[in-house]
Design a protein around this motif. Structure first.
Motif, short mmCIF file in Angstrom:
data_model
loop_
_atom_site.label_atom_id
_atom_site.label_comp_id
_atom_site.label_asym_id
_atom_site.label_seq_id
_atom_site.Cartn_x
_atom_site.Cartn_y
_atom_site.Cartn_z
N ARG A 1 0.81 -1.22 0.00
CA ARG A 1 0.00 0.00 0.00
C ARG A 1 0.85 1.26 0.00
N ARG A 2 2.05 1.20 0.58
CA ARG A 2 2.89 2.39 0.62
C ARG A 2 3.27 2.83 -0.78
N MET A 3 3.69 1.89 -1.62
CA MET A 3 4.02 2.23 -3.00
C MET A 3 2.78 2.67 -3.76
N MET A 4 1.63 2.08 -3.43
CA MET A 4 0.39 2.43 -4.12
C MET A 4 -0.01 3.88 -3.87
N LEU A 5 0.36 4.45 -2.74
CA LEU A 5 0.05 5.85 -2.48
C LEU A 5 0.68 6.74 -3.55
N SER A 6 1.90 6.41 -3.95
CA SER A 6 2.57 7.20 -4.99
C SER A 6 1.91 6.99 -6.34
N PHE A 7 1.56 5.74 -6.65
CA PHE A 7 0.89 5.48 -7.93
C PHE A 7 -0.48 6.15 -7.98
N ARG A 8 -1.20 6.13 -6.86
CA ARG A 8 -2.49 6.82 -6.82
C ARG A 8 -2.32 8.30 -7.12
N ALA A 9 -1.33 8.92 -6.52
CA ALA A 9 -1.10 10.35 -6.74
C ALA A 9 -0.79 10.64 -8.20
N ILE A 10 0.03 9.80 -8.82
CA ILE A 10 0.41 9.99 -10.23
C ILE A 10 -0.82 9.89 -11.13
N PHE A 11 -1.58 8.81 -10.98
CA PHE A 11 -2.73 8.60 -11.86
C PHE A 11 -3.85 9.60 -11.57
N ASN A 12 -4.03 9.98 -10.31
CA ASN A 12 -5.08 10.94 -9.98
C ASN A 12 -4.80 12.31 -10.59
N ARG A 13 -3.53 12.72 -10.62
CA ARG A 13 -3.19 14.00 -11.25
C ARG A 13 -3.51 14.00 -12.73
N ALA A 14 -3.48 12.82 -13.34
CA ALA A 14 -3.72 12.71 -14.79
C ALA A 14 -5.17 12.92 -15.17
N GLN A 15 -6.10 12.87 -14.19
CA GLN A 15 -7.54 13.01 -14.47
C GLN A 15 -7.95 12.11 -15.64
N MET A 16 -7.87 10.83 -15.42
CA MET A 16 -8.03 9.84 -16.47
C MET A 16 -9.48 9.67 -16.91
N SER A 17 -9.66 9.40 -18.19
CA SER A 17 -10.97 9.06 -18.73
C SER A 17 -11.16 7.55 -18.64
N SER A 18 -12.37 7.09 -18.93
CA SER A 18 -12.62 5.64 -18.94
C SER A 18 -11.73 4.94 -19.96
N ARG A 19 -11.51 5.59 -21.09
CA ARG A 19 -10.64 5.01 -22.12
C ARG A 19 -9.21 4.87 -21.60
N ASP A 20 -8.73 5.88 -20.88
CA ASP A 20 -7.38 5.81 -20.30
C ASP A 20 -7.26 4.62 -19.35
#
Length: 251
Positions: A207-226
Motif C-alpha cells: 500500500r505504501r508504493m500504491m500511495l505514490s501510484f495513486r497520486a500519479i494517476f489521480n493527477r492525470a484526471q483519467m478518462s474511462s478510455r485511459d
C-alpha cells in the motif's frame, strides 16, 4: 459560462459527523449556495430536531440525504473526488488551494459528478478515506490556530465554487467524462496485484508504493478510455506471467 444548475452534480459527503446541529448547518449552507446532494457516511449524530432546527430552509436537503456505511459506496458514481484536510503529510498528496479546487471543478462540472468529502469534527478524514480522493484541498488562513468548525469549512469550500461559477475566469472546460471512482479503484486493485506479483512493491506493505501510484494517476484526471488502456496493459502482464509459469514457458 457553466450553468449554475450543474451544481446538482456536486455531492457534499460528511464522514462520521459527530453533532446533529452541524448536519443541519451544512444543509442550510448548501441550500443558500445552490447545492442539493448531501451524503452521510457512518454518521454518529442523529437526524433529529436539532438538525432540522439548524437547517431552517435546508430541511428538504436532510430529507433527501443518503446514508452509507462506508465512504466508497457514497462516491463510487463520481468522477472527481476531492477531500478536505488541514493536516499535511506524506499520505496527503495532490494538495490544492480552495481557489485551485474551484477552477478544477469548473473545468469538469459539465459532464462529471463531483464529491466533496469532509471528515468528522474531531479527527477529520482518515488515511483510508483520503486514498479515495484524487485531490485534497486545505484551508490555511496563515494564523496559529487553523482549526475551523465543520460548517464553516463547508461554507468556505462551497462559496468558492459558487463564486467561481458566477464569475468565471478564462479556463478550459473539459467536456470529456472522467473515469468514475469505481473504475479507478478497480484499476488500482489490478495494479497492486500485478506489482505484488512481479515483486515491485515493498514486501508486506504494497500500500505504501500504491500511495505514490495513486497520486500519479489521480493527477492525470483519467478518462474511462485511459483506464481501459492501463488495464489492458496489466492484463497483458498477467498473461505473460501465467504463460511463463506453464511447462515449457520461458524462464
Amino acid at each position: 459560462m457553466v450553468d449554475l444548475r450543474n451544481l446538482s452534480r456536486v455531492r457534499v459527503v460528511l464522514v462520521e459527523t459527530k453533532f446533529s446541529g452541524n448536519i443541519g448547518l451544512v444543509a442550510r449552507v448548501m441550500k443558500n449556495l445552490g447545492f442539493e446532494d448531501l451524503r452521510l457516511v457512518k454518521p454518529r449524530a442523529e437526524l433529529n430536531r436539532e438538525a432540522y432546527a439548524r437547517a431552517i430552509s435546508g430541511s428538504d436537503i436532510i430529507d433527501r440525504s443518503e446514508i452509507h456505511n462506508e465512504l466508497y459506496p457514497a462516491i463510487k458514481d463520481c468522477q472527481l473526488v476531492i477531500g478536505t484536510s488541514r493536516r499535511h503529510g506524506v499520505k496527503r498528496k495532490n494538495v490544492i488551494s480552495p481557489e485551485e479546487m474551484a477552477e478544477l471543478i469548473i473545468s469538469s462540472l459539465e459532464v462529471n459528478n463531483i464529491a466533496l468529502v469532509f471528515g468528522s469534527e474531531d479527527t477529520g478524514l482518515s488515511n483510508q478515506d483520503i486514498k479515495y480522493c484524487q485531490w485534497v484541498v486545505g484551508i490555511h488562513p496563515g494564523t496559529k490556530y487553523e482549526s475551523l468548525s465543520l460548517s464553516h469549512a463547508v461554507a468556505i469550500i462551497l462559496w468558492e465554487i459558487n463564486s467561481a461559477l458566477r464569475n468565471p475566469r478564462a479556463s478550459i472546460v473539459r467536456r470529456e467524462k472522467l473515469a468514475s471512482s469505481e473504475e479507478m479503484e478497480q484499476m488500482f486493485e489490478h495494479l497492486q496485484e500485478v506489482l505484488t506479483e512481479i515483486d515491485f512493491t515493498r514486501p508486506g506493505d504494497p500500500r505504501r508504493m500504491m500511495l505514490s501510484f495513486r497520486a500519479i494517476f489521480n493527477r492525470a484526471q483519467m478518462s474511462s478510455r485511459d483506464v481501459n488502456i492501463i488495464r489492458g496493459l496489466l492484463r497483458q502482464v498477467n498473461w505473460k506471467i501465467e504463460s511463463e509459469r506453464k511447462p515449457g514457458g520461458k524462464k
